[in-house]
Design a protein around this motif. Sequence first.
Motif, short mmCIF file in Angstrom:
data_model
loop_
_atom_site.label_atom_id
_atom_site.label_comp_id
_atom_site.label_asym_id
_atom_site.label_seq_id
_atom_site.Cartn_x
_atom_site.Cartn_y
_atom_site.Cartn_z
N THR A 123 0.68 -1.67 -0.15
CA THR A 123 0.19 -0.03 -0.15
C THR A 123 0.92 1.65 0.40
OG1 THR A 123 -0.12 0.34 3.08
CG2 THR A 123 -1.86 -1.01 1.14
N GLY A 124 2.12 1.16 0.06
CA GLY A 124 2.97 2.31 -0.46
C GLY A 124 3.08 2.92 1.76
N SER A 125 2.90 2.15 2.52
CA SER A 125 2.73 2.86 3.42
C SER A 125 3.75 2.58 4.95
CB SER A 125 1.30 2.41 4.59
OG SER A 125 0.12 2.26 3.87
N ASP A 126 4.11 3.22 5.49
CA ASP A 126 5.28 3.30 6.11
C ASP A 126 4.72 2.29 7.49
OD1 ASP A 126 7.27 5.15 5.20
OD2 ASP A 126 6.64 6.84 6.11
N LEU A 127 6.11 1.61 7.94
CA LEU A 127 5.68 1.09 9.21
C LEU A 127 4.99 1.37 10.37
CD1 LEU A 127 8.46 -1.83 9.13
CD2 LEU A 127 6.00 -1.75 8.10
N PRO A 128 4.01 0.98 11.30
CA PRO A 128 3.58 2.21 12.06
C PRO A 128 4.57 1.72 13.51
CG PRO A 128 1.85 0.01 12.23
CD PRO A 128 2.70 -0.09 10.64
N GLU A 129 4.04 3.10 14.05
CA GLU A 129 5.28 3.18 15.47
C GLU A 129 4.40 2.11 16.33
OE1 GLU A 129 7.33 5.93 18.66
OE2 GLU A 129 7.13 6.54 16.26
N HIS A 130 3.57 2.51 16.60
CA HIS A 130 1.96 1.97 17.20
C HIS A 130 1.80 1.48 16.76
CE1 HIS A 130 4.33 3.79 20.36
NE2 HIS A 130 4.20 4.76 19.77
N PRO A 131 0.86 -0.27 17.25
CA PRO A 131 0.16 -0.50 16.51
C PRO A 131 -1.70 0.48 15.89
CG PRO A 131 0.26 -2.22 18.81
CD PRO A 131 1.02 -0.49 19.19
N ILE A 132 -2.41 0.76 15.23
CA ILE A 132 -2.85 1.33 14.52
C ILE A 132 -4.68 1.47 14.90
CG2 ILE A 132 -3.92 2.21 12.59
CD1 ILE A 132 -1.48 2.63 11.51
N LEU A 133 -5.11 1.55 15.27
CA LEU A 133 -6.12 1.07 15.67
C LEU A 133 -7.66 1.99 15.36
CD1 LEU A 133 -8.04 -0.64 17.82
CD2 LEU A 133 -7.81 0.96 19.39
N PHE A 134 -8.03 1.16 14.89
CA PHE A 134 -10.00 1.61 14.54
C PHE A 134 -11.21 0.86 14.68
CE2 PHE A 134 -8.40 -1.00 10.60
CZ PHE A 134 -9.43 -1.58 10.29
N MET A 135 -12.47 1.20 14.95
CA MET A 135 -13.04 0.10 15.33
C MET A 135 -13.91 0.02 13.78
SD MET A 135 -12.63 0.43 18.11
CE MET A 135 -13.97 0.31 19.88
N LYS A 136 -14.36 -0.96 14.53
CA LYS A 136 -15.77 -2.28 12.83
C LYS A 136 -16.49 -1.90 14.52
CE LYS A 136 -15.95 -5.47 9.10
NZ LYS A 136 -14.69 -4.24 8.53
N ALA A 137 -17.79 -0.73 13.24
CA ALA A 137 -19.53 -0.70 14.19
C ALA A 137 -19.99 -2.79 14.15
CB ALA A 137 -20.42 -0.67 13.19
N THR A 138 -20.32 -2.89 15.41
CA THR A 138 -20.47 -4.23 15.95
C THR A 138 -21.95 -4.74 15.18
OG1 THR A 138 -21.59 -3.45 17.57
CG2 THR A 138 -19.91 -4.40 17.80
N SER A 139 -22.58 -3.50 14.43
CA SER A 139 -23.98 -4.18 13.32
C SER A 139 -23.41 -4.75 12.13
CB SER A 139 -24.24 -2.69 13.28
OG SER A 139 -23.63 -1.97 12.93
N ALA A 140 -22.10 -4.22 11.41
CA ALA A 140 -21.06 -5.53 10.71
C ALA A 140 -20.65 -6.54 11.16
CB ALA A 140 -19.84 -4.19 10.49
N ILE A 141 -20.70 -6.99 11.96
CA ILE A 141 -20.74 -8.63 11.85
C ILE A 141 -21.63 -9.41 12.12
CG2 ILE A 141 -20.62 -10.28 13.49
CD1 ILE A 141 -19.80 -8.25 16.09
N ASN A 142 -21.34 -10.65 10.94
CA ASN A 142 -21.37 -11.17 9.84
C ASN A 142 -21.69 -12.69 10.12
OD1 ASN A 142 -24.18 -11.42 8.06
ND2 ASN A 142 -23.07 -11.15 6.81
N GLY A 143 -22.51 -13.57 9.79
CA GLY A 143 -22.21 -15.13 9.93
C GLY A 143 -21.09 -15.50 9.00
N PRO A 144 -20.16 -16.50 8.89
CA PRO A 144 -19.03 -16.85 8.36
C PRO A 144 -19.46 -16.54 6.34
CG PRO A 144 -19.59 -18.75 10.06
CD PRO A 144 -20.63 -17.52 9.77
N HIS A 145 -20.82 -17.76 6.47
CA HIS A 145 -21.18 -18.04 4.82
C HIS A 145 -22.07 -17.20 4.71
CE1 HIS A 145 -18.45 -21.21 5.58
NE2 HIS A 145 -19.34 -21.88 7.01
#
Length: 285
Positions: free
Chosen positions: A87-109
């Motif tokens: 992606t042409g990005s530098d390695l992060p110094e610390h873990p990059i955190l973002f949240m995913k809405a729990t309403s996005a959760i779906n079954g595996p199939h």
Amino acid sequence: MKLVRYGERGKERPGLIDAEGTLRDLSGQLGDITGAILAPESLARIAALSPTDLPPVEGTPRLGPPVGQVGKFMCIGLNYADHAAETGSDLPEHPILFMKATSAINGPHDDVVLPRGSKRSDWEVELGVVIGKAAKYVSEADALSHIAGYCTINDVSERRFQGRLSGQWTKGKSCDTFGPIGPWLVTPDEVPDPQNLSLRCTVNGETMQNGSTRTMVFTVAQIIAHLSELFTLHPGDVIATGTPPGVGMGRKPEPVYLKPGDVMELEVEGLGIQRQTVRMDEAPR
């Protein structure tokens, strides 16, 4: 031990997969698989059950996400050195955190449904971690003891929403159905080394991602320790730990994105295979 939730969406029942691959019903033993039963003592009680004493489930019911009532769905960005490079990005110094809405959760199939206006939706196979014991200010050495289990996650991402609608990545990560989890929650006794697992994603039978957790920038233990310095991780919280190279936005000479009718198959070694068909949202305006 492989724990599952099966049945109609919103009415899933708890179960486990026995050594022969048979789905066994756990609803006589507990109400659901949620953070409340993911403590080490509770998992030990389930593990002590004889699977042959549990009723087999007939047919091939739908599998839901293997943990219910998720409190936080956290994701770590650019956590594979080879993915950051594509992606042409530098390695992060610390873990990059973002949240995913729990309403996005779906079954595996379950189907992945592209939202209106989506032209750049992408796949991301990831190792998922589910917390079983509350974690606050934990050390790296102790971090893995707070894990209830591991699972396969598809961090589906709409790249235009993610990068061009201003604000946080969460916008492109949280569309309905963009968080398939499962098929199983695999307890740590079956995952001796989370830093030595292969990950694979195919789209329409073509291998797109073929990586290993060995190339993570931050290990699972480092991620948990870092997040626990910021806030409490609660039982049932889910962490998607990053994706290896091969995402659609990194394809050369041109990016490749999901379209209706595409079929994704994703697998993390030992944690089961997901399979999703892509379709467009047809909800009326």
